[in-house]
Design a protein around this motif. Structure first.
Motif, PDB file in Angstrom:
ATOM      1  N   ALA A  12      -4.315  26.518  28.768  1.00 16.43           N
ATOM      2  CA  ALA A  12      -4.283  27.801  28.758  1.00 16.43           C
ATOM      3  C   ALA A  12      -5.016  28.611  29.847  1.00 16.43           C
ATOM      4  O   ALA A  12      -6.006  28.013  30.352  1.00 16.43           O
ATOM      5  CB  ALA A  12      -4.955  28.222  27.207  1.00 16.43           C
ATOM      6  N   PRO A  13      -4.878  29.900  30.140  1.00 18.23           N
ATOM      7  CA  PRO A  13      -5.570  30.488  31.182  1.00 18.23           C
ATOM      8  C   PRO A  13      -7.233  30.517  31.061  1.00 18.23           C
ATOM      9  O   PRO A  13      -7.892  29.941  31.973  1.00 18.23           O
ATOM     10  CB  PRO A  13      -5.072  31.909  31.141  1.00 18.23           C
ATOM     11  N   ARG A  14      -7.671  30.563  29.933  1.00 17.41           N
ATOM     12  CA  ARG A  14      -8.949  30.617  29.781  1.00 17.41           C
ATOM     13  C   ARG A  14      -9.518  29.303  29.915  1.00 17.41           C
ATOM     14  O   ARG A  14     -10.540  28.895  30.465  1.00 17.41           O
ATOM     15  CB  ARG A  14      -9.291  31.099  28.312  1.00 17.41           C
ATOM     16  N   GLU A  15      -8.821  28.032  29.249  1.00 11.45           N
ATOM     17  CA  GLU A  15      -9.350  26.754  29.726  1.00 11.45           C
ATOM     18  C   GLU A  15      -9.355  26.419  31.148  1.00 11.45           C
ATOM     19  O   GLU A  15     -10.303  25.669  31.704  1.00 11.45           O
ATOM     20  CB  GLU A  15      -8.557  25.857  28.812  1.00 11.45           C
ATOM     21  N   LYS A  16      -8.167  26.986  31.658  1.00 13.41           N
ATOM     22  CA  LYS A  16      -8.126  26.632  33.278  1.00 13.41           C
ATOM     23  C   LYS A  16      -9.408  27.104  34.000  1.00 13.41           C
ATOM     24  O   LYS A  16     -10.014  26.572  34.820  1.00 13.41           O
ATOM     25  CB  LYS A  16      -6.810  27.125  33.819  1.00 13.41           C
ATOM     26  N   LYS A  17      -9.666  28.413  33.585  1.00 13.26           N
ATOM     27  CA  LYS A  17     -10.905  29.104  34.108  1.00 13.26           C
ATOM     28  C   LYS A  17     -12.427  28.313  33.845  1.00 13.26           C
ATOM     29  O   LYS A  17     -13.043  28.149  34.825  1.00 13.26           O
ATOM     30  CB  LYS A  17     -11.118  30.663  33.772  1.00 13.26           C
TER      31      LYS A  17
END
Length: 157
Positions: A12-17
């Motif tokens: 997910a985008p949050r996990e990527k960050k």
């Protein structure tokens, strides 16, 4: 590498960050632990060694200056014969000489009883005026004094 890329893209985008921040912190920690910390410790150690070297240099220069001062201040030649000078110096120091024999360029001296500290101070004074101790024998007389037998010679000019 493609498996890692596909795994990363599946996040997910949050996990990527969070993974990017984690990787950046890991890289910073490795740089700090592998490069910055050892270099800082090495510089600190080099500063300490430099300070010690500067201190040793100063001490050595002071010792060299003291030796040069001693060499410049060599005693003048004796004003009389060696035996006469030794007799005068012994009288000034308060020693009663049991015997004083001229033996070529040397003088043999015997003192029956004297305090050890006084004898050592007298020998130091003799050395300052240019009379060297070739040999010395001190024997305990049992009453906090020593009997002294010396062979003295004049310092070469």
């Amino acid at each position: 590498m493609t498996a890692l890329r596909s795994w990363f893209d599946a996040r997910a985008p949050r996990e990527k960050k969070l993974l990017v921040v984690m990787a950046a912190l890991a890289v910073l920690t490795l740089i700090w632990g592998a490069i910055i910390r050892p270099v800082g410790d090495g510089l600190s150690s080099a500063r300490e060694r430099h300070a010690d070297a500067v201190t040793r240099l100063g001490e050595t220069q002071a010792q060299v200056a003291a030796l040069k001062a001693i060499q410049r201040g060599r005693p003048r030649p004796l004003t009389g014969t060696l035996a006469d000078v030794v007799r005068i110096e012994a009288d000034q120091a308060g020693f009663t000489l049991t015997s004083l024999d001229q033996d070529g360029a040397n003088v043999r001296v015997a003192i029956q009883s004297a305090r050890p500290a006084a004898v050592v101070a007298w020998l130091a004074r003799l050395e300052r005026i240019g009379i060297l101790v070739d040999s010395a024998a001190m024997t305990d007389t049992g009453n906090k004094s020593v009997g002294v037998t010396l062979v003295l010679k004049a310092r070469a000019a």
